[in-house]
Design a protein around this motif. Structure first.
Motif, PDB file in Angstrom:
ATOM      1  N   ILE A   1       0.752  -1.355   0.203  1.00  0.00           N
ATOM      2  CA  ILE A   1       0.299  -0.071   0.627  1.00  0.00           C
ATOM      3  C   ILE A   1       1.157   1.393   0.027  1.00  0.00           C
ATOM      4  O   ILE A   1       0.828   2.230  -0.843  1.00  0.00           O
ATOM      5  CB  ILE A   1      -0.765   0.294   1.282  1.00  0.00           C
TER       6      ILE A   1
ATOM      7  N   ARG B   1       2.118   1.822  -3.168  1.00  0.00           N
ATOM      8  CA  ARG B   1       1.438   2.181  -4.190  1.00  0.00           C
ATOM      9  C   ARG B   1       1.116   3.864  -3.912  1.00  0.00           C
ATOM     10  O   ARG B   1       0.701   4.862  -5.078  1.00  0.00           O
ATOM     11  CB  ARG B   1      -0.061   1.617  -4.907  1.00  0.00           C
ATOM     12  N   ASN B   2       0.766   4.241  -2.753  1.00  0.00           N
ATOM     13  CA  ASN B   2       0.809   5.637  -2.764  1.00  0.00           C
ATOM     14  C   ASN B   2       1.886   6.403  -2.939  1.00  0.00           C
ATOM     15  O   ASN B   2       1.905   7.780  -3.625  1.00  0.00           O
ATOM     16  CB  ASN B   2       0.545   5.859  -1.430  1.00  0.00           C
TER      17      ASN B   2
END
Length: 64
Positions: free
Chosen positions: A27, A30-31
Motif C-alpha cells: 500500500i 502504491r501511494n
C-alpha cells in the motif's frame, strides 16, 4: 479464561504479522508511486514549460 482469549489474539497476531507487513508495504509503495505520477503530470502541465525543447520525436541519427 481471559488469558486464553489474549493468548489466541497474540497467536493470531504472530501468525498474520508477516502477511500484514507485506500488505502495508504494498500500500505504501502504491501511494508513493501515485504521488510521483501526480507530480510528473503537474510538472508537464505547467504553462511556462518550454515547448519544442530538444529534438523532435522520431528516429534520430543518419537518414538516407
Amino acid at each position: 479464561m481471559e488469558s486464553t482469549g489474549s493468548g489466541v489474539v497474540i497467536l493470531l497476531l504472530v501468525l498474520f504479522a508477516p502477511a500484514l507487513s507485506s500488505v502495508l508495504q504494498s500500500i505504501a509503495f502504491r501511494n508513493r508511486a501515485a504521488g510521483k505520477a501526480e507530480m510528473m503530470r503537474a510538472k508537464s502541465n505547467t504553462p511556462d514549460a518550454p515547448a519544442g525543447k530538444g529534438r523532435p520525436a522520431g528516429k534520430g541519427g543518419r537518414r538516407g
